[in-house]
Write a protein that holds these residues in place. Structure first.
Motif, PDB file in Angstrom:
ATOM      1  N   GLY A  41     -14.035   6.346   7.781  1.00 30.23           N
ATOM      2  CA  GLY A  41     -13.085   7.410   8.049  1.00 30.23           C
ATOM      3  C   GLY A  41     -11.778   7.199   7.304  1.00 30.23           C
ATOM      4  O   GLY A  41     -11.556   6.192   6.629  1.00 30.23           O
ATOM      5  N   ALA A  42     -10.891   8.173   7.447  1.00 26.44           N
ATOM      6  CA  ALA A  42      -9.614   8.097   6.760  1.00 26.44           C
ATOM      7  C   ALA A  42      -8.628   7.216   7.507  1.00 26.44           C
ATOM      8  O   ALA A  42      -7.710   6.648   6.909  1.00 26.44           O
ATOM      9  CB  ALA A  42      -9.033   9.496   6.586  1.00 26.44           C
ATOM     10  N   ASN A  43      -8.779   7.099   8.822  1.00 25.94           N
ATOM     11  CA  ASN A  43      -7.836   6.351   9.637  1.00 25.94           C
ATOM     12  C   ASN A  43      -8.305   4.912   9.811  1.00 25.94           C
ATOM     13  O   ASN A  43      -9.489   4.640   9.985  1.00 25.94           O
ATOM     14  CB  ASN A  43      -7.672   7.003  11.010  1.00 25.94           C
ATOM     15  N   ALA A  44      -7.351   4.008   9.791  1.00 22.48           N
ATOM     16  CA  ALA A  44      -7.633   2.593   9.994  1.00 22.48           C
ATOM     17  C   ALA A  44      -7.221   2.200  11.404  1.00 22.48           C
ATOM     18  O   ALA A  44      -6.193   2.646  11.922  1.00 22.48           O
ATOM     19  CB  ALA A  44      -6.877   1.747   8.976  1.00 22.48           C
TER      20      ALA A  44
ATOM     21  N   GLN B 162     -13.899  -1.402   5.179  1.00 20.80           N
ATOM     22  CA  GLN B 162     -12.707  -1.891   4.505  1.00 20.80           C
ATOM     23  C   GLN B 162     -11.792  -2.547   5.540  1.00 20.80           C
ATOM     24  O   GLN B 162     -11.367  -1.921   6.503  1.00 20.80           O
ATOM     25  CB  GLN B 162     -11.969  -0.746   3.801  1.00 20.80           C
TER      26      GLN B 162
ATOM     27  N   ARG C   2     -11.282  -0.020   8.497  1.00 19.18           N
ATOM     28  CA  ARG C   2     -11.599   1.392   8.244  1.00 19.18           C
ATOM     29  C   ARG C   2     -13.106   1.475   7.987  1.00 19.18           C
ATOM     30  O   ARG C   2     -13.606   0.926   7.012  1.00 19.18           O
ATOM     31  CB  ARG C   2     -10.820   1.913   7.049  1.00 19.18           C
TER      32      ARG C   2
ATOM     33  N   GLU D 164      -6.704  -5.190   0.444  1.00 20.85           N
ATOM     34  CA  GLU D 164      -7.922  -4.562   0.963  1.00 20.85           C
ATOM     35  C   GLU D 164      -9.136  -5.414   0.640  1.00 20.85           C
ATOM     36  O   GLU D 164      -9.349  -5.810  -0.507  1.00 20.85           O
ATOM     37  CB  GLU D 164      -8.082  -3.171   0.356  1.00 20.85           C
TER      38      GLU D 164
END
Length: 531
Positions: free
Chosen positions: A281-284, A315, A278, A330
């Protein structure tokens, strides 16, 4: 002649003392021996079904040798039997020898076999065991958490085995858990032999591991005749993957550096791994399997990462999954930097002792730098004048000592430092700084911290006296437990003291007078002969 007789008697008695108890020797030339190259000190072990030959040799040419079984029966020379003897002659020196042939050993052959020539004999202890066969015993099993499970160990052999269980080298005893039974040990007889059973109650993850089944076979037909056989059974507890208390880890690097993110979860069945990244952004986004390296027989997954300017604050997420669930770890990539000065340092009174000061170190924001070491400067407040009671100058620290403190667990915005080897009931000035491979932080603000009160001298002396009293009591108990020889010793001492000094003196002068008379008599005789 009298002295010659005494010498002969002494030599004879010495010979009997040395050789009189040797049952293998009769006279001076009648000796029997077993195989020259064999050592039967603790007997012979033979597996059931094996062939064994033992040779017995005599020193005399005309000696007749016989072998006897443990029941005292002579062994025949008929070679059609399972056990028989055969004779041959040793060439140099020429002497008879008799071989005991056991073509197929059986368990009841265990015992003491005797080779005899006249009154001379040699004993050989033979131990025959049909070793345990663990056929049908599984070496790895799995069970569900929270249930009970029974491990089975199937044995077959002769003599009949006794079964015991161990884990991590410790014997499992069901009676050790009477309040809350954890184990139940049983033995069951069936057509295949003996089955040892170990039932484990209320399984949890800590019960997983290696359990050892021990089969002990012993017979009374021969001394020290026994054998142990073992088989290991691995018990796996089915449970969802877990990383323990860790779900997040900061990883520090510099541009162009290669990092290797290692992900290893505890779970059974063995977890499979997926990686995601990631970047703000919010999406991985899932990472292709070809970029992932598996290690330790696929029990761990390693992701190589080449650090670039865009990698910082990224991340990387590792997902471990099996049929019972999944868990994520993580990894936060941060740029290596010089540590920041701690915003607050305070004494942890709950963990501080009489010789140790524990400091809570915290920052007003998330820690984004590596902590490899914490250096602490400290000095007793008594070293400085009273006017320095509330404020210190930099040059005042020249009186201090430097200590590399063990670093506690690093949390999101805090950690702990431990200062050891201090004096009890003493107040110190303390400050610290953080170190890593990039550099050092600035020194923190100074604080006053005190160790707790220690035991005073009187209490320590009382403890020493109590310990000494205990040691004296143990010595007295040990003395009481030994045979009482005090009275005998005192009687001997009393007898020695009871001898009057005058009696000893009289004995000495009597001997001296007798010697003088003897010398005078010899001298007179010599003078008379000379005259």
């Amino acid at each position: 002649m009298k002295w010659v007789f005494y010498v002969i008697v002494f030599v004879y008695m010495f010979y009997k003392a040395v050789y009189g108890l040797n049952t293998n020797v009769i006279g001076s030339n009648q000796v029997i021996t077993l195989d020259d190259n064999s050592d039967y000190g603790d007997g012979i072990f033979v597996a059931a079904g094996e062939r064994k030959i033992i040779s017995c040799k005599a020193s005399g040419k005309n000696q007749e040798i016989k072998w006897y079984n443990p029941k005292g029966l002579a062994i025949s020379r008929i070679q059609s039997g399972r056990v028989y003897t055969s004779q041959y002659f040793v060439q140099s020196p020429r002497a008879p020898a008799l071989m005991l042939n056991i073509t197929e050993a059986e368990v009841h052959d265990s015992g003491v076999w005797v080779c005899r020539a006249g009154d001379t004999f040699r004993n050989v202890s033979i131990c025959v065991i049909d070793p345990t066969d663990f056929e049908g015993t599984p070496t790895e099993v799995a069970a569900d958490e929270g249930r009970s499970y029974t491990l089975s160990c199937q044995t077959k052999g002769e003599p009949e085995a006794t079964i015991s269980w161990t884990r991590n080298g410790r014997v499992i005893n069901e009676f050790d858990y009477q309040d809350m039974p954890k184990y139940r040990v049983m033995t069951k007889y069936n057509r295949q032999g003996i089955e040892g059973l170990l039932t484990i109650m209320s399984l949890n993850v800590e019960d997983s591991g290696v359990y050892t089944c021990i089969a002990t076979q012993e017979t009374e037909l021969a001394d020290k005749c026994g054998k142990n056989q073992t088989v290991d059974i691995v018990l796996n507890i089915n449970h969802a993957p877990t990383f323990g208390d860790r779900t997040k880890e900061n990883v520090y690097g510099t541009e162009s550096e290669s990092l290797f993110l290692r992900c290893e979860a505890d779970g059974y069945p063995l977890p499979t791994y997926k990686w995601f990244v990631r970047n703000g952004g919010a999406n991985a986004v899932q990472i292709a399997d070809k970029e992932i390296v598996f290690a330790d027989n696929d029990s761990a997954s390693v992701l190589p990462v080449k650090v670039t300017e865009d990698s910082f604050d990224s991340q990387y997420i590792c997902q471990a999954s099996n049929q019972l669930g999944d868990v994520e770890m993580e990894f936060h990539i941060l740029e290596s930097m010089i540590p920041k000065k701690p915003d607050e340092v305070e004494l942890n009174e709950d963990l501080t002792t009489s010789k140790t000061i524990v400091l809570n170190v915290s920052w007003n924001e998330e820690i984004r730098f590596d902590i490899s070491k914490i250096e602490v400067q400290y000095m007793p407040t008594s070293l400085l004048p009273r006017k320095r009671a509330t404020a210190l100058r930099e040059r005042d620290w020249k009186h201090s000592r430097l200590y590399s403190a063990p670093t506690g667990e690093v949390l999101e915005d805090s950690t702990m430092a431990v200062l050891e080897g201090l004096e009890p009931s003493t107040e110190y000035w303390v400050r610290l700084r953080i170190k890593n491979d990039i550099g050092d932080s600035l020194w923190s603000n100074s604080i006053r911290a005190s160790t707790k009160e220690g035991k005073d001298d009187e209490e320590e002396e009382n403890e020493v006296e109590d310990d000494q009293t205990k040691e004296d009591r143990d010595v007295e108990e040990a003395t009481e437990s030994q045979p009482d020889t005090t009275e005998d010793d005192s009687l001997i001492s009393t007898e020695k003291q009871a001898t009057p000094p005058s009696e000893d003196s009289g004995r000495f002068y009597g001997l001296f007078f007798a010697a003088g008379v003897l010398i005078v008599a010899v001298g007179c005789t010599f003078v008379i002969r000379m005259v």
